[in-house]
Design an enzyme around this catalytic site. Structure first.
Site, PDB file in Angstrom:
ATOM      1  N   TYR A  65      -3.102  -2.561 -10.367  1.00 34.64           N
ATOM      2  CA  TYR A  65      -3.078  -2.411  -8.903  1.00 34.64           C
ATOM      3  C   TYR A  65      -2.306  -3.558  -8.234  1.00 34.64           C
ATOM      4  O   TYR A  65      -1.460  -3.329  -7.359  1.00 34.64           O
ATOM      5  CB  TYR A  65      -4.515  -2.342  -8.369  1.00 34.64           C
ATOM      6  CG  TYR A  65      -4.574  -2.350  -6.862  1.00 34.64           C
ATOM      7  CD1 TYR A  65      -4.159  -1.232  -6.131  1.00 34.64           C
ATOM      8  CD2 TYR A  65      -4.994  -3.482  -6.165  1.00 34.64           C
ATOM      9  CE1 TYR A  65      -4.176  -1.253  -4.745  1.00 34.64           C
ATOM     10  CE2 TYR A  65      -5.015  -3.502  -4.782  1.00 34.64           C
ATOM     11  CZ  TYR A  65      -4.609  -2.391  -4.077  1.00 34.64           C
ATOM     12  OH  TYR A  65      -4.607  -2.416  -2.708  1.00 34.64           O
ATOM     13  N   LYS A  84       0.411   3.291  -3.014  1.00 35.60           N
ATOM     14  CA  LYS A  84      -0.801   4.080  -3.284  1.00 35.60           C
ATOM     15  C   LYS A  84      -0.495   5.575  -3.316  1.00 35.60           C
ATOM     16  O   LYS A  84      -1.095   6.317  -4.093  1.00 35.60           O
ATOM     17  CB  LYS A  84      -1.865   3.778  -2.220  1.00 35.60           C
ATOM     18  CG  LYS A  84      -2.423   2.360  -2.307  1.00 35.60           C
ATOM     19  CD  LYS A  84      -3.322   2.038  -1.110  1.00 35.60           C
ATOM     20  CE  LYS A  84      -3.883   0.630  -1.210  1.00 35.60           C
ATOM     21  NZ  LYS A  84      -4.534   0.180   0.042  1.00 35.60           N
ATOM     22  N   TYR A 115      -3.713   3.921   7.409  1.00 38.56           N
ATOM     23  CA  TYR A 115      -4.942   3.147   7.610  1.00 38.56           C
ATOM     24  C   TYR A 115      -5.825   3.861   8.635  1.00 38.56           C
ATOM     25  O   TYR A 115      -5.814   5.083   8.726  1.00 38.56           O
ATOM     26  CB  TYR A 115      -4.626   1.707   8.042  1.00 38.56           C
ATOM     27  CG  TYR A 115      -3.724   0.967   7.079  1.00 38.56           C
ATOM     28  CD1 TYR A 115      -4.123   0.708   5.775  1.00 38.56           C
ATOM     29  CD2 TYR A 115      -2.475   0.520   7.471  1.00 38.56           C
ATOM     30  CE1 TYR A 115      -3.296   0.028   4.893  1.00 38.56           C
ATOM     31  CE2 TYR A 115      -1.649  -0.169   6.597  1.00 38.56           C
ATOM     32  CZ  TYR A 115      -2.069  -0.415   5.308  1.00 38.56           C
ATOM     33  OH  TYR A 115      -1.259  -1.081   4.449  1.00 38.56           O
ATOM     34  N   VAL A 162       1.242  -3.407   4.013  1.00 36.21           N
ATOM     35  CA  VAL A 162       1.252  -4.666   4.761  1.00 36.21           C
ATOM     36  C   VAL A 162       2.515  -5.502   4.513  1.00 36.21           C
ATOM     37  O   VAL A 162       2.722  -6.508   5.169  1.00 36.21           O
ATOM     38  CB  VAL A 162      -0.011  -5.521   4.496  1.00 36.21           C
ATOM     39  CG1 VAL A 162      -1.268  -4.811   4.977  1.00 36.21           C
ATOM     40  CG2 VAL A 162      -0.127  -5.910   3.032  1.00 36.21           C
ATOM     41  N   SER A 168       0.795  -1.233   0.000  1.00 34.07           N
ATOM     42  CA  SER A 168       0.000   0.000   0.000  1.00 34.07           C
ATOM     43  C   SER A 168       0.823   1.277   0.000  1.00 34.07           C
ATOM     44  O   SER A 168       0.264   2.353  -0.235  1.00 34.07           O
ATOM     45  CB  SER A 168      -0.930   0.026   1.212  1.00 34.07           C
ATOM     46  OG  SER A 168      -2.095  -0.669   0.911  1.00 34.07           O
TER      47      SER A 168
HETATM   48  N1  GLU Z   1      -2.195  -5.792  -1.996  1.00 36.23           N
HETATM   49  C1  GLU Z   1      -2.868  -5.484  -0.777  1.00 36.23           C
HETATM   50  C2  GLU Z   1      -4.356  -5.474  -0.955  1.00 36.23           C
HETATM   51  O1  GLU Z   1      -4.850  -4.827  -1.836  1.00 36.23           O
HETATM   52  C3  GLU Z   1      -2.366  -4.212  -0.233  1.00 36.23           C
HETATM   53  C4  GLU Z   1      -2.688  -4.149   1.164  1.00 36.23           C
HETATM   54  C5  GLU Z   1      -1.945  -3.093   1.917  1.00 36.23           C
HETATM   55  O2  GLU Z   1      -0.723  -2.962   1.878  1.00 36.23           O
HETATM   56  O3  GLU Z   1      -2.665  -2.377   2.607  1.00 36.23           O
HETATM   57  O4  GLU Z   1      -5.080  -6.108  -0.246  1.00 36.23           O
END
Ligand code: GLU
Length: 328
Positions: free
Chosen positions: A197, A75, A249, A267, A72
């Protein structure tokens, strides 16, 4: 006799970093992400931290060469690219900038707009991947890789196993993508947005590379060493604002309160933090708390922020100016 002040500065950074690192080294709380089998293969004791300055210096401690998937953390950087490629109006028509307080993979949309709350939750990030795919098509992943690599100061690579695993098991993300399509927040086939993604989440980085990516944000989008313009200036400002309010988060409020710098976690165990115009800071430790943030990373960032007074609203105002006087 004249003192070599650059050595004192180096030592100040090294000592502070080591103190933050050692404060968490024996902390074995948390658990490695297990939503895909590939991530459970990570060594849970890995721990590394790096600080990169906008003047081109790097300070490192621990497992800074260990590779992990960016997850993430991507992002934030992908959002920045979407702002540049598609412009802020189009981006705003697909994804909001409000903190949601919900877990990262929540299937929740802003009831006023039917858009994802922000680009740091999965729904928003998939909408962002859709925007990039809409504008760049098949070239979108290469474009992302090139820009991320410029920022990292190193050619990054894809973790194929993690990508395959994300792809095979990402049913919740698939559901989100189809809802985005139904809500007009996606203008490309869900599979194309999802493929991008899943790939972006599966890019390998090290703590050192992530620190340089943070320093590139801190340095107005240009990598301080190779001088490559990885990100657009105006887009960096907007991205840092969203990282500040939504990057950690559903712990983002606490983080803003305690640490007070824009950051994004993933994560895979990575956290990147940005001290505007001055530093990129990265930590890597895959043991996560219940909200998905690296336990040691959060702890070490707190120690470092306290030590240097990094918090954006540090009342003593030793923070930014103190660091500015140290970096060379
Ligand atoms: N690839 C993970 C998902 O989309 C990313 C999760 C993360 O790092 O928050 O579930």
């Amino acid at each position: 006799m004249l003192q070599d002040t650059s050595k004192i500065r180096d030592r100040e950074f090294e000592d502070a970093l080591e103190r933050a690192f050692l404060s968490q080294l024996d902390n074995n709380d948390g658990a490695v992400a297990d939503y895909i089998p590939e991530l459970t293969k990570t060594n849970p004791s890995n721990f590394g931290m790096a600080i990169a300055t906008t003047t081109g210096h790097i300070y490192q401690v621990g497992d800074v060469k260990a590779k992990f998937t960016i997850q993430s953390v991507s992002k934030a950087f992908a959002f920045c690219l979407a702002l540049e490629v598609a412009g802020p109006e189009l981006v705003a028509s697909r994804v909001g900038v409000e903190p949601s307080g919900d877990p990262f993979n929540a299937i929740v949309f802003d009831p006023q707009t039917n858009r994802p709350f922000n680009p740091m939750v999965n729904a928003g990030a998939i909408a962002v991947a859709g925007i990039l795919y809409e504008h760049l098509g098949e070239d979108s992943f290469q474009f992302m890789m090139d820009r991320f690599s410029s920022a990292a100061g190193h050619q990054l690579d894809l973790n194929e196993e993690v990508f395959r695993s994300e792809h095979a098991t990402g049913h919740r993300n698939r559901a989100i993508a189809h809802l985005l399509l139904a809500n007009d927040a996606l203008a490309v086939p869900p599979d194309d947005a999802l493929d991008l993604y899943f790939r972006q989440c599966s890019i390998n980085v090290t703590a050192t590379e992530l620190a340089w990516m943070g320093a590139t944000f801190a340095n107005m989008g240009t990598n301080p060493v190779n001088r490559e313009a990885a990100f657009d200036l105006a887009a960096v400002r907007n991205t840092l604002a969203v990282m500040f309010t939504c990057g950690m988060y559903d712990y983002a409020g606490h983080w803003a309160y305690d640490v007070g710098i824009p950051a994004k976690s993933g994560v895979g165990g990575g956290i990147v933090g940005v001290v505007n115009r001055q530093l990129g800071i990265a930590s890597y430790s895959p043991l996560l708390d219940a909200k998905g943030n690296s336990v040691r990373g959060v702890g070490a960032f707190k120690v470092l922020a306290d030590h240097f007074g990094l918090h954006a609203f540090d009342c003593t105002n030793v923070g930014s100016s103190f660091i500015a006087s140290l970096i060379r």
